[in-house]
Scaffold this motif. Structure first.
Motif, short mmCIF file in Angstrom:
data_model
loop_
_atom_site.label_atom_id
_atom_site.label_comp_id
_atom_site.label_asym_id
_atom_site.label_seq_id
_atom_site.Cartn_x
_atom_site.Cartn_y
_atom_site.Cartn_z
N GLY A 82 0.04 -1.68 -0.09
CA GLY A 82 0.08 0.22 0.08
C GLY A 82 0.74 1.08 -0.10
N ALA A 83 1.70 1.18 0.98
CA ALA A 83 3.16 2.53 0.76
C ALA A 83 3.78 3.23 -0.84
CB ALA A 83 4.40 2.10 1.47
N SER A 84 2.97 1.91 -2.05
CA SER A 84 2.98 2.60 -3.31
C SER A 84 2.31 3.08 -3.38
CB SER A 84 3.77 0.70 -4.81
OG SER A 84 4.30 -0.04 -3.96
N PHE A 85 1.43 3.60 -3.06
CA PHE A 85 0.41 4.47 -3.94
C PHE A 85 -0.21 5.30 -2.47
CE2 PHE A 85 -0.45 -0.02 -5.54
CZ PHE A 85 -0.34 0.33 -6.79
N ASP A 329 10.20 3.36 5.42
CA ASP A 329 10.77 5.61 5.69
C ASP A 329 11.17 5.96 4.36
OD1 ASP A 329 10.87 8.29 6.07
OD2 ASP A 329 12.85 6.73 8.30
N PRO A 330 10.29 7.01 3.87
CA PRO A 330 10.20 7.58 2.51
C PRO A 330 11.71 8.77 2.83
CG PRO A 330 8.59 8.31 3.64
CD PRO A 330 9.00 7.39 4.22
N ASP A 337 23.26 3.24 2.97
CA ASP A 337 24.04 3.25 3.79
C ASP A 337 22.89 2.27 5.34
OD1 ASP A 337 26.13 2.31 2.88
OD2 ASP A 337 27.00 3.92 2.60
N HIS A 338 21.35 3.10 4.40
CA HIS A 338 20.34 2.85 5.77
C HIS A 338 20.39 1.73 6.42
CE1 HIS A 338 17.20 3.43 7.59
NE2 HIS A 338 15.95 2.14 7.05
N TRP A 354 13.61 -1.90 -2.56
CA TRP A 354 14.70 -1.32 -2.31
C TRP A 354 16.23 -0.87 -3.46
CZ3 TRP A 354 18.84 -5.21 0.32
CH2 TRP A 354 19.80 -4.43 0.92
N ILE A 355 15.92 0.14 -4.09
CA ILE A 355 16.92 0.53 -4.94
C ILE A 355 17.90 -0.05 -4.68
CG2 ILE A 355 15.07 2.14 -5.92
CD1 ILE A 355 17.60 3.77 -4.92
N TRP A 356 18.91 0.09 -4.06
CA TRP A 356 20.33 -0.41 -3.51
C TRP A 356 20.66 -2.40 -3.16
CZ3 TRP A 356 22.19 3.80 -4.96
CH2 TRP A 356 21.86 4.92 -3.98
#
Length: 609
Positions: A82-85, A329-330, A337-338, A354-356
């Protein structure tokens, strides 16, 4: 000690096209989908990270503002997605409106269960003047049961991760979807990165599927158009003993990793998931405590570096929820490095952004090809400094027990099936044409130095769309619009059904007397007949020949690439009828070792159609 079994490695051009936005702030896939915004039923087939969520926002806003729909209901498989929207200021990037979801209508953030207060909230939303609601598949199913199909008239129903739907009558979401389509008063946008199911069930009934307009954006277009990510590797490994003893053979602490530990019912599990996580953490270094803000485990490596490890396996819901919230967390989305390593069991799969992530490491074979494709998608995001990503699957070697041997052989067959499918998914898009004397060049395609040659079977390349157009003499042509659509849009779904057919893979590997035509004509013919019963015999044969052409092309190119010392063979301008394909796919090259299976017998090369 681990041993490598089938693997795939692909390299892309990094031309940057898939990340460039137009004047309205749309990337290529989103623009392609938005062009079809007037369709009542729209199916978007596009890989992870291509921007399906935002594409839906553009389309939904147009349907609400310009097409007379009352409301939009976005349906996701689990709360985390749901966070994607969440709200998006689309106007800052050139669009004419912003995406806004009132906090009370994002039910993925609401407390309570799906079949309680959330269903009442859906009812309140339907009576309200607000425009957008986000809920889970489960909440939507219960809401349809409670209020009836008619309550959703003149509304947009957007279903994310559409492969959860099934035409099987036991699939409640599929039944509701069929009823919505039969009533014909709602609009539907369906989105998925893998339009096939791991259980080989059809996603939609053929009569319903024919009503959808498809927008297809391939893995090749997505990855070839990245700025940073250039190489994707997919590998399968057998190991002996307990996996926690050998995990560092494949887990590199210097790579950003999502590690999925095995299901407790699998062969690979020690049956104590908490101890498995502890053992992995101990293997990585010296535990330093827990970060009070995020709940991440802090581990000191021998070189002094502190690893930040997110444990999503913990049975303590309050601890697990704090870690999950920190990952979502946006403010930390672009902070490399989060976190360093995420350890999960059932979480962090589809829709997890998670793009990394550089390495998706999975222990134990996942029963579903869909799940594998989704897990691989966690590592295929583009991010600064990330040039290579990989998926690794650790599978336990059999012990002496007969049942374990049988299970291990099954896992090997599944790994091979997954490799065959991923080779197809990651390749360019193939468009096959029957060779006729009156054929000519197609606008947008490059036929090489000599151009289009009327007396040859030509190969044309459209670099912008990642499409290869190939002429073949004697190729059966689809006669109906539906057969043409399947040949154009759904060949990978046909191949997915074929490689999930266990007898086909078993016989292809172990039957010394097998004539390859028996697999590709009889078994694939049967699969297509069952999958598309509405097609007549002539169109079913056209689909079969196109699917075999695509699968054969990839396998032949792979064999030639493996045999060649020279990886950058220039593409000739035509396809000869008698020779094997003497070229590689431009910037795409497969270096798979799928033929080197444990039996020592290569998968038979499939015959030309």
């Amino acid at each position: 000690m681990t041993q490598s079994v089938p693997s795939v490695s692909v390299t892309y051009a990094q031309n940057g096209s898939s990340t460039k936005a137009n004047a309205l702030g749309m990337r290529p896939m989103q623009e392609r989908a938005y062009e079809k915004r007037g369709e009542q039923y729209l199916l978007i087939k596009s890989p992870p990270a291509s921007g399906k969520s935002r594409a839906l926002m553009f389309i939904a806003l147009d349907k609400l503002m310009n097409q007379g729909l009352k409301q939009a209901i976005v349906v996701v498989p689990e709360k985390a997605i749901g966070a994607s929207f969440h709200d998006e200021p689309l106007s800052q990037h050139g669009f004419w409106a912003d995406w806004r979801v009132e906090p009370r209508w994002n039910l993925c953030n609401a407390p309570g269960n799906d079949n309680g207060g959330k269903v009442k909230a859906v009812g309140a939303f339907l009576e309200s003047g607000d425009r957008v609601l986000v809920c889970t598949h489960a909440t939507f199913r219960f809401a349809v049961d409670a209020y009836g199909i008619e309550a959703f008239d003149d509304r947009l129903i957007a279903i994310d991760e559409f492969h959860h739907v099934s035409a099987n009558p036991d699939n409640k979401l599929g039944t509701h979807l069929g009823a919505l389509i039969e009533r014909g008063k709602a609009h539907i946008v369906a989105m998925t990165g893998s339009y096939f199911r791991g259980d080989a069930e059809s996603v939609l009934a053929p009569i319903d599927e024919a009503k959808f307009e498809s927008v297809t954006y391939t893995y090749y277009e997505q990855l070839n158009g990245y700025v940073y990510l250039k190489q994707l590797d997919i590998g399968y490994y057998f190991y002996s003993g307990a996996y926690v003893e050998e995990i560092l053979q494949v887990l590199d602490p210097n790579e950003k990793t999502i590690l999925h530990i095995p299901n407790v019912n699998s062969r690979e599990s020690t049956k104590d998931k908490m101890r498995e996580v502890e053992h992995i953490i101990e293997a990585l270094g010296q535990w330093q405590g827990v970060d009070p803000a995020t709940g991440f485990q802090l581990v000191r490596r021998p070189d002094g570096r502190i690893l930040r490890i997110a444990d999503l396996v913990d049975d303590d819901a309050s601890k697990r929820d704090r870690v999950a919230a920190a990952l979502k967390d946006p403010a930390q989305k672009h902070h490399r490095d989060h976190v360093d390593i995420i350890i999960a069991l059932g979480m962090a799969k589809e829709g997890f952004d998670w793009i990394w992530c550089e390495h998706a490491l999975t222990v134990g074979y996942r029963a579903s090809l869909t799940e594998i494709v989704q897990i691989i998608g966690r590592a295929t995001r583009d991010a600064p400094g990330k040039t290579r990503a990989r998926f690794t699957n650790l599978i336990a070697e059999p012990d002496a027990a007969e049942a374990a041997v049988t299970e291990a052989v099954n896992d090997t067959l599944k790994a091979i099936a997954a490799s065959l499918l991923m080779e197809q998914v990651l390749a360019p898009r193939f468009e096959f044409k029957a060779k006729h004397p009156d054929n000519g060049p197609t606008p947008g395609f490059d036929y090489g130095e000599g151009g289009y040659l009327p007396d040859r079977c030509n190969v044309g390349v459209n670099e912008q769309t990642g499409t290869y157009q190939i002429e073949i003499k004697g190729l059966a042509e689809p006669k109906s619009p539906e057969a043409a659509r399947i040949c154009r849009e759904d060949l990978n779904e046909v191949i997915a059904a074929f490689v999930q057919d266990k007898p086909s893979i078993e016989r292809g590997l172990f039957d010394e007397d097998l004539v390859p035509e028996e697999l590709t004509q009889l078994r694939l013919g049967r699969i297509i007949k069952e999958k598309y019963p509405e097609l007549d015999t002539q169109n079913q044969e056209a689909v079969r020949q196109h699917a075999i052409a695509a699968l054969n092309l990839t396998q032949q190119a792979k064999r030639i690439t493996n045999e060649s010392e020279q990886r950058k063979t220039p593409t000739p301008p035509y396809f000869t009828e008698s020779a094997a394909l003497p070229w590689t796919y431009g910037s795409w090259t497969s270096t798979s070792s799928i033929a080197s299976i444990p039996s020592g017998r290569p998968m038979p090369f499939l015959p030309r159609p």
